[in-house]
Scaffold this motif. Structure first.
Motif, PDB file in Angstrom:
ATOM      1  N   ALA A   1       0.839  -1.203   0.000  1.00  0.00           N
ATOM      2  CA  ALA A   1       0.000   0.000   0.000  1.00  0.00           C
ATOM      3  C   ALA A   1       0.871   1.249   0.000  1.00  0.00           C
ATOM      4  O   ALA A   1       0.737   2.142   0.836  1.00  0.00           O
ATOM      5  CB  ALA A   1      -0.933  -0.009   1.207  1.00  0.00           C
ATOM      6  N   GLU A   2       1.800   1.292  -0.953  1.00  0.00           N
ATOM      7  CA  GLU A   2       2.739   2.401  -1.098  1.00  0.00           C
ATOM      8  C   GLU A   2       3.055   2.578  -2.581  1.00  0.00           C
ATOM      9  O   GLU A   2       3.004   1.606  -3.348  1.00  0.00           O
ATOM     10  CB  GLU A   2       4.049   2.123  -0.346  1.00  0.00           C
ATOM     11  CG  GLU A   2       3.904   1.922   1.153  1.00  0.00           C
ATOM     12  CD  GLU A   2       3.636   3.207   1.919  1.00  0.00           C
ATOM     13  OE1 GLU A   2       3.702   4.290   1.304  1.00  0.00           O
ATOM     14  OE2 GLU A   2       3.365   3.110   3.125  1.00  0.00           O
TER      15      GLU A   2
ATOM     16  N   ALA B   1       0.258   0.366  -4.840  1.00  0.00           N
ATOM     17  CA  ALA B   1      -0.729   1.442  -4.917  1.00  0.00           C
ATOM     18  C   ALA B   1      -0.008   2.778  -5.051  1.00  0.00           C
ATOM     19  O   ALA B   1       0.679   3.206  -4.125  1.00  0.00           O
ATOM     20  CB  ALA B   1      -1.618   1.440  -3.674  1.00  0.00           C
TER      21      ALA B   1
ATOM     22  N   TYR C   1      -4.190   6.549  -3.064  1.00  0.00           N
ATOM     23  CA  TYR C   1      -5.288   5.901  -2.350  1.00  0.00           C
ATOM     24  C   TYR C   1      -6.372   5.384  -3.282  1.00  0.00           C
ATOM     25  O   TYR C   1      -6.908   4.290  -3.059  1.00  0.00           O
ATOM     26  CB  TYR C   1      -5.872   6.854  -1.309  1.00  0.00           C
ATOM     27  CG  TYR C   1      -4.920   7.110  -0.168  1.00  0.00           C
ATOM     28  CD1 TYR C   1      -4.277   6.048   0.471  1.00  0.00           C
ATOM     29  CD2 TYR C   1      -4.651   8.397   0.270  1.00  0.00           C
ATOM     30  CE1 TYR C   1      -3.388   6.271   1.510  1.00  0.00           C
ATOM     31  CE2 TYR C   1      -3.759   8.633   1.310  1.00  0.00           C
ATOM     32  CZ  TYR C   1      -3.140   7.564   1.929  1.00  0.00           C
ATOM     33  OH  TYR C   1      -2.271   7.787   2.954  1.00  0.00           O
TER      34      TYR C   1
ATOM     35  N   LEU D   1      -5.793   1.839  -4.359  1.00  0.00           N
ATOM     36  CA  LEU D   1      -6.146   0.757  -3.447  1.00  0.00           C
ATOM     37  C   LEU D   1      -7.551   0.244  -3.719  1.00  0.00           C
ATOM     38  O   LEU D   1      -7.809  -0.956  -3.631  1.00  0.00           O
ATOM     39  CB  LEU D   1      -6.040   1.237  -1.995  1.00  0.00           C
ATOM     40  CG  LEU D   1      -4.627   1.356  -1.431  1.00  0.00           C
ATOM     41  CD1 LEU D   1      -4.660   2.033  -0.073  1.00  0.00           C
ATOM     42  CD2 LEU D   1      -3.974  -0.016  -1.317  1.00  0.00           C
TER      43      LEU D   1
ATOM     44  N   GLN E   1      -8.382  -3.567  -4.812  1.00  0.00           N
ATOM     45  CA  GLN E   1      -9.281  -4.466  -4.091  1.00  0.00           C
ATOM     46  C   GLN E   1     -10.355  -5.030  -4.994  1.00  0.00           C
ATOM     47  O   GLN E   1     -10.776  -6.181  -4.822  1.00  0.00           O
ATOM     48  CB  GLN E   1      -9.874  -3.772  -2.851  1.00  0.00           C
ATOM     49  CG  GLN E   1     -10.847  -2.636  -3.105  1.00  0.00           C
ATOM     50  CD  GLN E   1     -12.289  -3.074  -3.266  1.00  0.00           C
ATOM     51  OE1 GLN E   1     -12.610  -4.235  -3.034  1.00  0.00           O
ATOM     52  NE2 GLN E   1     -13.156  -2.145  -3.657  1.00  0.00           N
TER      53      GLN E   1
ATOM     54  N   LEU F   1      -0.598  -8.548   2.400  1.00  0.00           N
ATOM     55  CA  LEU F   1      -0.671  -7.082   2.407  1.00  0.00           C
ATOM     56  C   LEU F   1       0.399  -6.524   3.330  1.00  0.00           C
ATOM     57  O   LEU F   1       0.529  -6.953   4.483  1.00  0.00           O
ATOM     58  CB  LEU F   1      -2.052  -6.624   2.877  1.00  0.00           C
ATOM     59  CG  LEU F   1      -2.259  -5.117   3.090  1.00  0.00           C
ATOM     60  CD1 LEU F   1      -2.111  -4.353   1.773  1.00  0.00           C
ATOM     61  CD2 LEU F   1      -3.631  -4.848   3.708  1.00  0.00           C
TER      62      LEU F   1
ATOM     63  N   GLU G   1      -0.057  -1.410   5.668  1.00  0.00           N
ATOM     64  CA  GLU G   1      -1.463  -1.003   5.806  1.00  0.00           C
ATOM     65  C   GLU G   1      -1.554   0.346   6.519  1.00  0.00           C
ATOM     66  O   GLU G   1      -0.843   0.603   7.487  1.00  0.00           O
ATOM     67  CB  GLU G   1      -2.228  -2.058   6.613  1.00  0.00           C
ATOM     68  CG  GLU G   1      -3.698  -1.740   6.788  1.00  0.00           C
ATOM     69  CD  GLU G   1      -4.329  -2.531   7.920  1.00  0.00           C
ATOM     70  OE1 GLU G   1      -5.564  -2.556   7.991  1.00  0.00           O
ATOM     71  OE2 GLU G   1      -3.580  -3.109   8.745  1.00  0.00           O
TER      72      GLU G   1
ATOM     73  N   HIS H   1      -7.599   4.129   5.239  1.00  0.00           N
ATOM     74  CA  HIS H   1      -7.304   4.348   3.829  1.00  0.00           C
ATOM     75  C   HIS H   1      -7.348   3.067   3.023  1.00  0.00           C
ATOM     76  O   HIS H   1      -7.384   3.120   1.807  1.00  0.00           O
ATOM     77  CB  HIS H   1      -5.898   4.966   3.663  1.00  0.00           C
ATOM     78  CG  HIS H   1      -5.749   6.305   4.301  1.00  0.00           C
ATOM     79  ND1 HIS H   1      -4.546   6.763   4.796  1.00  0.00           N
ATOM     80  CD2 HIS H   1      -6.652   7.287   4.534  1.00  0.00           C
ATOM     81  CE1 HIS H   1      -4.726   7.975   5.312  1.00  0.00           C
ATOM     82  NE2 HIS H   1      -5.975   8.296   5.154  1.00  0.00           N
ATOM     83  N   ASP H   2      -7.293   1.925   3.691  1.00  0.00           N
ATOM     84  CA  ASP H   2      -7.083   0.672   2.986  1.00  0.00           C
ATOM     85  C   ASP H   2      -8.352  -0.174   2.987  1.00  0.00           C
ATOM     86  O   ASP H   2      -8.748  -0.709   4.015  1.00  0.00           O
ATOM     87  CB  ASP H   2      -5.941  -0.105   3.634  1.00  0.00           C
ATOM     88  CG  ASP H   2      -5.356  -1.140   2.703  1.00  0.00           C
ATOM     89  OD1 ASP H   2      -6.110  -1.640   1.843  1.00  0.00           O
ATOM     90  OD2 ASP H   2      -4.161  -1.431   2.805  1.00  0.00           O
TER      91      ASP H   2
END
Length: 358
Positions: free
Chosen positions: A82-83, A117, A120, A123, A127, A140, A143, A147-148
């Protein structure tokens, strides 16, 4: 004069060999070859070896699309960071996690799909893809709170998920593998106190990440009554963020004599800010980081830090996911990784590595 052609194993170069041809060469039934290809553990070891030898000799390649229709398994795991990719490829933490995950899944005969990602909104798109993609499970890392959407989406879709780090969203029970962030930060603070530091500040991580909040909690607990909220400044786990946060701390309190940075990259930034301010390390300010990335020992001065087992964390994440998503596979054991069978959380130990910065 006619040149003699090399003899090829049956099926190679004469069209794609099929299960019946492999079965004929191995002297077993088609069903037995299918069980070997699908890694069913009940096959006799000698029979399995004979079939695998025939597969190698003939160059047989399983039809994964057809096999997934029968087994409902795809031999593919998604690893989601998630970065944005500059963070993923610029921070040694992520490369170590990816290396550990890839090693473990490769040993199990599975493939890894890496998804990053960039923002945002990405993400949300990720998903939606994960809910319908042909995957056996999802890992994952990094996190962020609020936001996730991935943990909730995977729970709703029934897709097996393991998180690297303590889950931020506590309303969803998700298996995870973490390092002892609270204990590590406590070790860092206690070391600074033992050196005689009395004005100890911290460059903490982002407030929406569990690793950052846990490290701040450990730091606060170790200092007790000596903890000063004014000596806390949050960074973003980058060198630039650590440099900026340290500058702000020095503006508020120039008499700082100890500093705990919640990541080595932020500690590198802190060293730059302290040097620019004319503060000597460790004579004027002792500095401790967290991670023990390879560059920590090459810093100037070499960085005292908390060593976490990041590659091992990646391996444990993959191993835990396989125990849930692929119970048909024999999950590896040992290698310093706790037993994953029947557990939903693993916390790996950390240790203090003392060098010249503190």
């Amino acid at each position: 004069m006619r040149m003699a052609l090399p003899i090829r194993p049956a099926g190679r170069g004469t069209g794609r060999p099929n299960l019946e041809q492999v079965a004929a060469v191995a002297g077993v039934s088609r069903a037995t070859v299918s069980r070997v290809v699908n890694r069913v553990p009940s096959v006799d070891p000698d029979t399995r070896a004979r079939v695998e030898k025939a597969i190698d000799e003939m160059g047989y390649v399983p039809n994964h699309a057809a096999r997934s229709l029968v087994t409902h398994r795809t031999d593919t795991i998604a690893l989601v960071a998630a970065e944005p990719d500059p963070r993923v490829f610029g921070d040694p933490f992520f490369s170590a996690i990816i290396r550990g995950v890839s090693q473990e899944l490769m040993d199990a005969g599975l493939q890894t799909t890496l998804l990053m990602a960039q923002s945002y909104p990405d993400l949300d798109r990720i998903q939606r893809y994960l809910r319908t993609a042909p995957l056996d499970g999802v890992l994952l890392i990094s996190e962020h709170a609020d936001h996730d959407p991935i943990p909730a989406a995977m729970a709703a879709a029934g897709v097996p998920l393991v998180i690297g780090g303590r889950p931020v969203q506590t309303d969803i029970e998700v298996p995870y593998v973490d390092n002892d962030n609270v204990g590590g930060a406590r070790l860092a603070a206690e070391h600074l106190v033992a050196r005689g530091c009395r004005r100890i500040a911290t460059v903490a991580g982002p407030e929406d990440m569990s690793a950052a909040t846990d490290r701040l909690d450990g730091f606060r607990a170790a200092l007790g009554d000596a903890f000063d909220p004014a000596l806390v400044e949050h960074g973003d786990f980058t060198q630039t963020g650590g440099e900026s946060a340290t500058e702000q701390l020095l503006e508020r309190s120039a008499d700082i004599d100890g500093l705990f940075a919640a990541s080595d990259l932020m500690a590198f930034g802190a060293l730059r800010a302290l040097r620019r301010a004319g503060r000597r390390v460790p004579d004027d300010v002792a500095v401790v980081g967290f991670d023990d990335i390879p560059l920590a020992a090459a810093a100037e001065p070499p960085l005292t830090t908390i060593r976490q087992q990041t590659v091992r964390q990646g391996r444990a994440m993959a191993r835990l996911l396989l125990s849930i998503a692929r119970p048909d596979l024999a999950v590896a054991t040992g290698d310093g990784i706790p037993d994953v069978n029947g557990v939903d959380r693993i916390v790996l130990p950390v240790e203090l590595v003392v060098r010249e910065s503190a």
